[in-house]
Scaffold this active site. Structure first.
Site, PDB file in Angstrom:
ATOM      1  N   ASP A   1       0.935  -1.177   0.207  1.00  0.00           N
ATOM      2  CA  ASP A   1      -0.027  -0.065   0.030  1.00  0.00           C
ATOM      3  C   ASP A   1       0.853   1.324   0.004  1.00  0.00           C
ATOM      4  O   ASP A   1       1.984   1.280   0.908  1.00  0.00           O
ATOM      5  CB  ASP A   1      -0.836  -0.177   1.344  1.00  0.00           C
ATOM      6  CG  ASP A   1      -2.065   0.388   1.074  1.00  0.00           C
ATOM      7  OD1 ASP A   1      -2.624   1.535   0.651  1.00  0.00           O
ATOM      8  OD2 ASP A   1      -3.181  -0.272   1.371  1.00  0.00           O
TER       9      ASP A   1
ATOM     10  N   ASP B   1      -3.194   4.677  -2.101  1.00  0.00           N
ATOM     11  CA  ASP B   1      -4.220   5.303  -1.420  1.00  0.00           C
ATOM     12  C   ASP B   1      -4.921   6.654  -2.088  1.00  0.00           C
ATOM     13  O   ASP B   1      -4.246   7.275  -2.302  1.00  0.00           O
ATOM     14  CB  ASP B   1      -3.915   5.330  -0.198  1.00  0.00           C
ATOM     15  CG  ASP B   1      -4.762   5.537   1.003  1.00  0.00           C
ATOM     16  OD1 ASP B   1      -5.593   4.835   1.502  1.00  0.00           O
ATOM     17  OD2 ASP B   1      -4.825   6.701   1.681  1.00  0.00           O
TER      18      ASP B   1
ATOM     19  N   GLU C   1      -6.626   3.499  -5.639  1.00  0.00           N
ATOM     20  CA  GLU C   1      -7.965   3.613  -4.993  1.00  0.00           C
ATOM     21  C   GLU C   1      -8.657   4.817  -5.154  1.00  0.00           C
ATOM     22  O   GLU C   1      -8.101   6.030  -5.072  1.00  0.00           O
ATOM     23  CB  GLU C   1      -7.610   3.727  -3.487  1.00  0.00           C
ATOM     24  CG  GLU C   1      -8.948   3.337  -2.554  1.00  0.00           C
ATOM     25  CD  GLU C   1      -8.944   4.197  -1.357  1.00  0.00           C
ATOM     26  OE1 GLU C   1      -9.969   3.744  -0.446  1.00  0.00           O
ATOM     27  OE2 GLU C   1      -8.179   4.961  -1.106  1.00  0.00           O
TER      28      GLU C   1
ATOM     29  N   HIS D   1     -11.164  -3.026   3.395  1.00  0.00           N
ATOM     30  CA  HIS D   1     -11.261  -2.783   4.891  1.00  0.00           C
ATOM     31  C   HIS D   1     -11.781  -1.558   5.113  1.00  0.00           C
ATOM     32  O   HIS D   1     -12.085  -0.973   6.324  1.00  0.00           O
ATOM     33  CB  HIS D   1      -9.891  -2.699   5.400  1.00  0.00           C
ATOM     34  CG  HIS D   1      -9.121  -1.475   4.745  1.00  0.00           C
ATOM     35  ND1 HIS D   1      -8.996  -1.542   3.258  1.00  0.00           N
ATOM     36  CD2 HIS D   1      -8.636  -0.463   4.970  1.00  0.00           C
ATOM     37  CE1 HIS D   1      -8.283  -0.328   2.772  1.00  0.00           C
ATOM     38  NE2 HIS D   1      -8.120   0.526   3.822  1.00  0.00           N
ATOM     39  N   ASP D   2     -12.655  -0.811   4.229  1.00  0.00           N
ATOM     40  CA  ASP D   2     -13.308   0.249   4.663  1.00  0.00           C
ATOM     41  C   ASP D   2     -14.917   0.166   4.256  1.00  0.00           C
ATOM     42  O   ASP D   2     -15.790   1.190   4.483  1.00  0.00           O
ATOM     43  CB  ASP D   2     -12.985   1.514   3.620  1.00  0.00           C
ATOM     44  CG  ASP D   2     -11.524   1.873   3.782  1.00  0.00           C
ATOM     45  OD1 ASP D   2     -11.007   1.785   4.863  1.00  0.00           O
ATOM     46  OD2 ASP D   2     -10.746   2.062   2.482  1.00  0.00           O
TER      47      ASP D   2
HETATM   48  C1  GLC Z   1      -7.980   5.111   2.394  1.00  0.00           C
HETATM   49  C2  GLC Z   1      -7.940   3.911   3.182  1.00  0.00           C
HETATM   50  C3  GLC Z   1      -8.692   4.063   4.528  1.00  0.00           C
HETATM   51  C4  GLC Z   1      -7.705   5.158   5.105  1.00  0.00           C
HETATM   52  C5  GLC Z   1      -8.098   6.477   4.168  1.00  0.00           C
HETATM   53  C6  GLC Z   1      -7.085   7.529   4.615  1.00  0.00           C
HETATM   54  O1  GLC Z   1      -9.305   5.394   1.872  1.00  0.00           O
HETATM   55  O2  GLC Z   1      -8.455   2.764   2.419  1.00  0.00           O
HETATM   56  O3  GLC Z   1      -8.631   2.856   5.072  1.00  0.00           O
HETATM   57  O4  GLC Z   1      -8.518   5.527   6.349  1.00  0.00           O
HETATM   58  O5  GLC Z   1      -7.539   6.386   2.900  1.00  0.00           O
HETATM   59  O6  GLC Z   1      -5.498   7.181   4.540  1.00  0.00           O
END
Ligand code: GLC
Length: 548
Positions: free
Chosen positions: A117, A219, A282, A343-344
């Site tokens: 990541d 991310d 993402e 995970h979100d």
């Molecule tokens: C992304 C991650 C998430 C995190 C956010 C801030 O959305 O997947 O878990 O809290 O970024 O870094």
């Protein structure tokens, strides 16, 4: 046999796949490990690298090709690793550099790939860069972050909000300016217009690629550049009080700025300095915007994450339409991908129910494009109810009345029926599902009808049949809550029929003669059944038919 002569199929021409040869990240299946919750070898209740290592046999048995590991870098853990204090280190909680090197070597020895990541939008407020930046207005790193004067009345420079609740601006008393943070105030946003920031961050990518890491999941890629004039975001007319406070505004000036594509393509250039590395983005944006992240002539992300199956109502007509629109919108040579969970997001089994989660598994693993499987979804793990006093996720804690905690989908992997589910010797950092003793990997491995057996067989089918890995996708019109499509490569043709409803139904393709046998079914007893034109479906049933 497909009788195409009888088919005035103007609307369902096969989508042409990108020409081969295909790369590992196109043909392969990605498995996401949330490292805190996958396997704890050190016995402190939090997962770690040696833990992942000890479970590689399982991943290999499952048949996945690449392991994406959420952040393992040094971090104060304000956002559980997405607040990074050192981009080239390993958090002692997860292990040492030697543990990392060993894990990478073991993954490679098994013919698998490792994806890390990368969190470019923000650092931890404890990162040495930010400590320097906030030390004085004339510090050399002041411009590495987004500092801004207050308005004359002392208020924040504009109305931008934090994704995790409240304002996106934090006042720094000592130097008399605000800094911007799209997430927690402990996660200050970097200034990607600064060339030194670009160099430092691209070097961090190189550090891991030099070690042999096979790619990155980047991310919040669409957040990296903000409006240079700091204009106010407009109100969101669709905002309702049950939504996250961030939804009050449309983030048109704080996200998805045209310049972001230059940054993405620079990252891509770094990846391209190495052999066959992958960059996944993402990005939570509508399809037309998402497509721009493939870049001009595919010089952007290889795989801008496609989250439609997470976001759409579970309805066959809407999903079939979305797949067609996505296929149609892909740029030439742009490779598709599909995701059911991460995970979100609430787990798929909780969102659509256990029976439909089996249908979703068939969908994920038979669509055209790279599938990503979130750890635990392969055993149908559900969101775990967590009492308010045990909530750890800052998103949940900051907006306590909105039920936005992400802890429920981050609970420890349920390996077996021993204490702590075989995850740890100690009490896990998040509670386990109450039913883990009867619902776990070990039990499901022994049961040919389990979710795990279904996943494993779907993965095996995908691995053995080019039609699924690289073949064409041909939608077949259907009605009601039925979705159908053909996957084909050369002489090999399969039809996938999914009943997204709970009731019985039947399907008879129009203008299409089909004949073949069911090779895989969510109800395994039906496998072998020969289908001729009309197919009767049970509720929550999905099947793969090998066409003659
Ligand atoms: C992304 C991650 C998430 C995190 C956010 C801030 O959305 O997947 O878990 O809290 O970024 O870094």
């Amino acid at each position: 046999m497909i009788n195409t002569a009888a088919a005035p199929f103007a609307s369902i021409l096969p989508v042409k796949p990108a020409p081969g040869p295909y790369l590992w990240w196109q043909e392969g299946i990605i498995y996401q490990v949330y490292p805190r919750s996958f396997m704890d070898a050190s016995g402190d209740g939090v997962g770690d690298l040696q833990g992942i290592l000890s479970r590689l046999d399982y991943l290999q048995w499952l048949g996945v090709d690449a392991v994406w590991i959420s952040p393992i870098y040094p971090s104060p853990m304000a956002d559980f690793g997405y607040d990074i204090a050192d981009y080239t280190g390993i958090h002692p909680l997860f292990g040492t550099e030697q543990d990392f090197d060993q894990l990478l070597a073991e993954i490679h020895r098994r013919g698998m790939k490792m994806i890390l990541d990368f969190v470019p939008n923000h650092t931890s407020d404890q990162h040495p860069w930010f400590l320097e930046s906030k030390s004085s207005r004339d510090n050399a790193k002041r411009d590495w972050y987004l500092w801004h004067d207050a308005n004359p009345d002392g208020s924040a420079p504009n109305n931008w909000l934090s994704v995790f609740g409240g304002t996106g601006w934090e006042w720094d008393e000592k130097t008399g300016q605000y800094y911007y943070h799209a997430f927690l105030k402990e996660q200050p946003d970097l200034n990607w217009r600064n060339p030194e920031v670009q160099q430092a961050m691209l070097n961090a990518i190189r550090f891991w690629l030099d070690k042999g890491v096979d790619g990155f999941r980047v991310d919040v890629m669409w957040h990296m550049i903000k409006d240079a004039n700091w204009r106010n975001n407009p109100p969101n007319p669709d905002y309702r009080p049950h939504m996250a406070t961030y939804e009050q505004l449309l983030p048109v000036y704080s996200t998805d700025q045209p310049e972001v594509h230059q940054i993405v393509s620079r990252m891509r250039q770094v990846m391209d300095e190495y052999n066959e590395r992958v960059m996944i983005g993402e990005i939570y944006l509508p399809i037309n915007k998402l497509m721009t992240y493939y870049g001009t002539n595919n010089n952007g992300a290889h795989l801008p994450f496609n989250f439609q199956l997470i976001a759409l109502p579970w309805n066959a007509r809407q999903i079939a339409l979305a797949v067609d629109q996505y296929e149609g919108a892909l740029p030439v040579d742009g490779w598709p991908n599909w995701v059911l969970g991460n995970h979100d997001q609430p787990r798929i089994s909780s969102r659509i129910g256990k029976a439909q989660a089996r249908v979703a598994a068939v969908l994920l693993l038979t669509l055209r494009g790279t599938p990503t499987v979130y750890y635990g979804d392969e055993i149908g793990m559900r969101d775990v109810a967590i009492a308010p006093e045990f909530i750890q996720d800052p998103q949940g804690l900051n907006m306590p009345d909105l039920n936005l905690s992400r802890d429920p989908e981050r609970t420890p992997m349920q390996w077996d029926d021993s204490d702590n589910a075989g995850f740890s010797e100690a009490q896990p950092w998040l509670p386990l599902a109450d039913n883990y003793r009867r619902d776990n990997v070990k039990r499901q491995q022994e049961n040919p009808n389990s979710m795990l057996s279904l996943y494993r067989r779907l993965i095996a089918l995908r691995r053995t049949e080019p039609a699924f890995r690289i073949g064409d996708y041909v939608p077949v019109p259907a009605e009601g809550n039925i979705m159908a499509y053909i996957r084909e490569s050369g002489e090999s043709r399969f039809m996938v029929v999914l009943n997204l409803g709970h009731g019985t139904s039947y399907f008879r393709p129009q203008h299409l003669e089909i004949e073949g046998a069911i090779v895989l079914d969510t109800i395994p007893e039906r496998e072998g059944l020969v289908i001729k034109n009309r197919i009767n479906l049970n509720g929550d049933e999905a099947m793969v038919i090998k066409l003659k």
